[in-house]
Enzyme design. Structure first.
Site, mmCIF file in Angstrom:
data_model
loop_
_atom_site.group_PDB
_atom_site.id
_atom_site.type_symbol
_atom_site.label_atom_id
_atom_site.label_comp_id
_atom_site.label_asym_id
_atom_site.label_seq_id
_atom_site.Cartn_x
_atom_site.Cartn_y
_atom_site.Cartn_z
ATOM 1 N N ALA A 220 0.888 2.372 1.190
ATOM 2 C CA ALA A 220 0.073 2.006 2.362
ATOM 3 C C ALA A 220 0.613 0.782 3.101
ATOM 4 O O ALA A 220 1.244 -0.094 2.520
ATOM 5 C CB ALA A 220 -1.361 1.731 1.918
ATOM 6 N N LYS A 221 0.333 0.748 4.410
ATOM 7 C CA LYS A 221 0.673 -0.396 5.254
ATOM 8 C C LYS A 221 -0.564 -0.819 6.037
ATOM 9 O O LYS A 221 -1.546 -0.086 6.113
ATOM 10 C CB LYS A 221 1.752 0.004 6.270
ATOM 11 C CG LYS A 221 3.052 0.433 5.639
ATOM 12 C CD LYS A 221 4.177 0.509 6.658
ATOM 13 C CE LYS A 221 4.113 1.748 7.508
ATOM 14 N NZ LYS A 221 5.356 1.964 8.274
ATOM 15 N N GLU B 114 -4.021 -4.905 13.506
ATOM 16 C CA GLU B 114 -3.647 -5.296 14.867
ATOM 17 C C GLU B 114 -2.892 -4.204 15.612
ATOM 18 O O GLU B 114 -3.124 -3.990 16.804
ATOM 19 C CB GLU B 114 -2.813 -6.575 14.819
ATOM 20 C CG GLU B 114 -3.601 -7.781 14.357
ATOM 21 C CD GLU B 114 -2.689 -8.797 13.686
ATOM 22 O OE1 GLU B 114 -2.569 -9.895 14.220
ATOM 23 O OE2 GLU B 114 -2.092 -8.476 12.647
ATOM 24 N N SER C 159 -2.726 -8.408 9.721
ATOM 25 C CA SER C 159 -2.819 -7.020 9.218
ATOM 26 C C SER C 159 -2.239 -6.918 7.813
ATOM 27 O O SER C 159 -1.539 -5.970 7.484
ATOM 28 C CB SER C 159 -2.087 -6.051 10.163
ATOM 29 O OG SER C 159 -2.521 -6.214 11.481
ATOM 30 N N ARG C 160 -2.497 -7.935 6.974
ATOM 31 C CA ARG C 160 -1.766 -8.053 5.716
ATOM 32 C C ARG C 160 -2.564 -7.754 4.451
ATOM 33 O O ARG C 160 -1.984 -7.676 3.373
ATOM 34 C CB ARG C 160 -1.183 -9.462 5.607
ATOM 35 C CG ARG C 160 -2.239 -10.563 5.626
ATOM 36 C CD ARG C 160 -1.634 -11.949 5.526
ATOM 37 N NE ARG C 160 -1.146 -12.252 4.203
ATOM 38 C CZ ARG C 160 -1.924 -12.473 3.147
ATOM 39 N NH1 ARG C 160 -3.234 -12.439 3.268
ATOM 40 N NH2 ARG C 160 -1.406 -12.732 1.967
ATOM 41 N N THR D 169 -4.334 -5.046 3.201
ATOM 42 C CA THR D 169 -4.080 -3.787 2.486
ATOM 43 C C THR D 169 -2.723 -3.846 1.793
ATOM 44 O O THR D 169 -2.589 -3.506 0.611
ATOM 45 C CB THR D 169 -4.127 -2.581 3.443
ATOM 46 O OG1 THR D 169 -5.442 -2.494 3.988
ATOM 47 C CG2 THR D 169 -3.784 -1.282 2.741
#
Ligand code: FES
Ligand code: FES
Lengths: 164, 331
Positions: free
Chosen positions: B284-285, B289, B88-89, B91
């Protein structure tokens, strides 16, 4: 080898094919309609959906000869990149597409539904696409898009009626 | 008999490679001939929306339209490494790399503009609509296209490459202390189910998903990720079973490996929670997942609430539920 005649996306074809050729292979490999996708090859996923005489079928399960004398619509017959069908526009605008693999089949299932039922409920829409598996979207935005497309098509229908 | 029950689950998830492992993304920004701006990143698009979000971040920094960005990715002969589309990296990590590279590109662009406009300094220059102008005297301006033409004549290129490395520390194997991940993403999901006590079948009739995103770059795509994560989580909880036997997958086709159809899922009510992350690009994060994680526990809690049975092995098939109800359920 055997001769068949069929009409795909409004164009007539007269072809010589092997008896055991599947419809999906005819469409993709012989005629170049590669928008039709093969997912499972056994009638479970709906990625290979095309419209045959107004009804959706899994083109991986049909033999090409079964389409003899019939009319077929693939995703290429729905719209062009610079002239999209309202269903396609609605999919784009409402974020319905993620990886995209299921989308041609989804659009064709939607088209077959809206051709018969101009004002479907969300339940009707879910029913109509229940043979099309999607791993990415959870279906919700696809349902939204089809619902919105039905409204646009209805509006256009009534506008063209007024013009008459 | 049909019994209803509600369940909730919360989760927090550390995105990125974590545990002190170097987690690096690199981006290159270039001024192209016609005044368009290219972003080169080795970030893979698999439908999650990386291309859209990275273009959005880049265009935001320069105040240009997303159409004026040319995104070059998935071509390792043309792009720097931006790590995997995993953890999930993208962005957060590659988004940060694009932002930093675009800021340093903007500095160079201002230097070029200074020369071209015959100014003493680049102080006070701003950019909007593919123009660079002096804020205190906006008539003094040039365009990206003019700058590109000048550079072309001089056979020069304007480009900037920058990297972003996420900050984490290795956990101490003895004490378990450390900061193995940063940032974390939080969420809370609630579901309502209906369990048929005669067949053991579970219907999910309502789903509410609250997802912390830092800052919502693209709300429509975030909703799409939540929907997709919910569907995957629901399949994991109720249907999906590889049936691993002696290293072989028994359920190796869709007729045996069952994933949810449009009829198996409820309408999903989504709540996007914004609490900007100070180290994130515009706050943003990543959520790729995380959106899946609370689904199964929420469903299992709802089943417990409905019929009093705890299913401890997934998927919670009708057979397992029926057996548990028969042996100790409350119906
Ligand atoms: S490829 Fe035909 S149904 Fe899956
Ligand atoms: S969008 Fe990926 S399978 Fe449907």
């Amino acid at each position: 080898m055997i001769n068949i005649k069929l009409n795909v996306n409004g164009k007539d074809y007269d072809l010589e094919i092997e008896e055991d050729l599947r419809l999906i292979d005819l469409l993709r490999d012989r005629l170049g309609f590669t928008g039709t996708k093969e997912g499972c090859g056994e009638g479970e996923c709906g990625a290979c959906t095309v419209i045959l005489e107004g009804k959706t079928v899994n083109s991986c399960l049909l033999l090409a000869i079964q389409a003899h004398g019939k009319e077929i619509t693939t995703i290429e017959g729905i719209g062009k990149e610079d002239d999209l069908h309202p269903i396609q526009e609605s999919f784009l605008e409402n974020g319905a597409v993620q990886c995209g693999y299921c989308i041609p089949g989804m659009v064709l299932s939607a088209k077959a539904l809206l051709d018969k039922n101009k004002n479907p409920t969300r339940k009707d829409i879910r029913e109509a696409i229940s043979g099309n598996l999607c791993r990415c979207t959870g279906y919700e935005k696809i349902v939204d898009s089809i619902e919105k497309a039905s409204k646009i098509l209805q509006q256009r229908g009534s506008e063209s009626h007024e013009q008459l | 008999m049909k019994k209803r029950g509600k369940g909730i689950a919360v989760s927090f998830y550390g995105t990125g490679y974590g545990n002190g492992f170097p987690d690096v993304s690199t981006a290159t920004i270039r001024l192209e001939d016609e005044g368009k701006i290219s972003i080169s990143v080795g970030a893979t698009e698999v439908g999650q929306g990386a291309k859209t979000v990275l273009s959005q971040i880049g265009s935001e920094v320069l105040g240009i339209e997303i159409e004026d960005i040319v995104l070059i990715n998935e071509d390792t002969s043309k792009t720097p490494d931006s790590g995997t589309a995993a953890a999930s990296r993208q962005t957060y990590n590659t988004g940060n790399a694009v932002k930093i590279a675009m800021e340093s590109f903007r500095k160079k662009l201002f230097e070029e503009s200074k020369e071209l406009l015959g100014l003493n300094t680049s102080i006070g220059l701003e950019t909007k609509n593919k123009e660079v102008y002096l804020k205190m005297f906006p008539q003094k301006k040039t365009t990206f296209k003019e700058i590109a033409q000048k550079l072309k004549k001089q056979k020069r290129r304007l480009e900037a490459t920058e990297s972003f490395t996420a900050q984490t520390t290795e956990m101490d194997p003895e004490t378990g202390q450390g900061a193995p991940y940063w940032p974390y993403t939080f969420n809370c999901y609630g579901v309502e189910v209906e369990v048929d006590t005669e067949t053991g079948k579970v219907d999910i009739i309502r789903a509410l998903c609250a997802q912390d995103v830092g800052r919502a770059m693209n709300p429509t795509m975030i909703e799409g990720q939540i929907d997709g994560g919910f569907a995957m989580g629901a399949g994991y909880a109720l249907f999906e079973d590889l049936g691993l036997k002696e290293g072989r997958i028994k359920n190796n086709k869709f007729s045996k490996y069952i994933i949810p159809t449009a009829l198996d899922l409820p309408e999903i009510e989504k709540f996007i929670i914004e609490d900007p992350e100070s180290t994130g690009p515009f706050g943003a994060k990543g959520i790729g997942e995380p959106v899946m994680i609370p689904v199964a526990p929420a469903i299992l809690n709802a089943i417990y609430n409905a019929v009093g049975v705890r299913i401890l092995e997934l998927p919670a098939t009708p057979e397992k539920i029926l057996q548990a109800i028969k042996s100790y359920g409350k119906v």
